[in-house]
Scaffold this active site. Sequence first.
Site, PDB file in Angstrom:
ATOM      1  N   HIS A  50       3.160   4.300  31.226  1.00 23.76           N
ATOM      2  CA  HIS A  50       3.014   3.560  29.965  1.00 23.76           C
ATOM      3  C   HIS A  50       3.695   2.191  30.065  1.00 23.76           C
ATOM      4  CE1 HIS A  50       3.014   3.247  25.409  1.00 23.76           C
ATOM      5  NE2 HIS A  50       3.872   2.297  25.776  1.00 23.76           N
ATOM      6  N   GLU A  51       4.948   2.182  30.542  1.00 23.22           N
ATOM      7  CA  GLU A  51       5.687   0.908  30.591  1.00 23.22           C
ATOM      8  C   GLU A  51       5.049  -0.061  31.589  1.00 23.22           C
ATOM      9  OE1 GLU A  51       7.564   0.164  28.279  1.00 23.22           O
ATOM     10  OE2 GLU A  51       7.669   2.210  27.530  1.00 23.22           O
TER      11      GLU A  51
END
Length: 184
Positions: A153-154
């Site tokens: 996600h990051e």
Amino acid sequence: MTIHTILKMGDPRLLRVAQTVPASDYDSDALHLLISDLLDTMAAANGAGLAAPQSGVDLQVVIFGSRESNPRYPDRPLVPPTVLINPVITPLTADGDPGGDMQEELDWEGCLSVPGLRGMVPRWSRIRYTGFDQYGDPIDRTVQGFHARVVQHECDHLWGKLYPMRVRDFSQFGYTEVLFPEIA
Ligand code: NI
């Protein structure tokens, strides 16, 4: 202590492919200040992670993890606090067999740039990620499950991707206060 405004979905700065951090910038005052500000900003927002582009900084820097349970994700396992720069992610098969099939898994995600919403997002179950910390020391980890999800996600923020762009089934996308009233 500096808490930055977190850019929200719709801002074109969230759609850029971020610049790599030059090796000469590791362990510099400017990099340490950026990371300190990102940590303050993430803590103030109860985030599980934050990427530099979310504060408008066009660099391949992400932070994630926590030492204690996060009220936005109360049931999730702990992920070690990590600063990750210039990351590379390689999806792995369940048994590490390079000829096998990579596995995906679905779980709920939220994002500080998409406030008030959650969606069901497919991610690789098991990944290897490499990169550098703020001192220029290499990071090389093989992880799975929630840890692998947070990293994907990051790092997606560094490629200009927000999690709604990964949602396949929009019947599983909605407001946190409706889906999860106990944490909203
Ligand atoms: Ni995010």
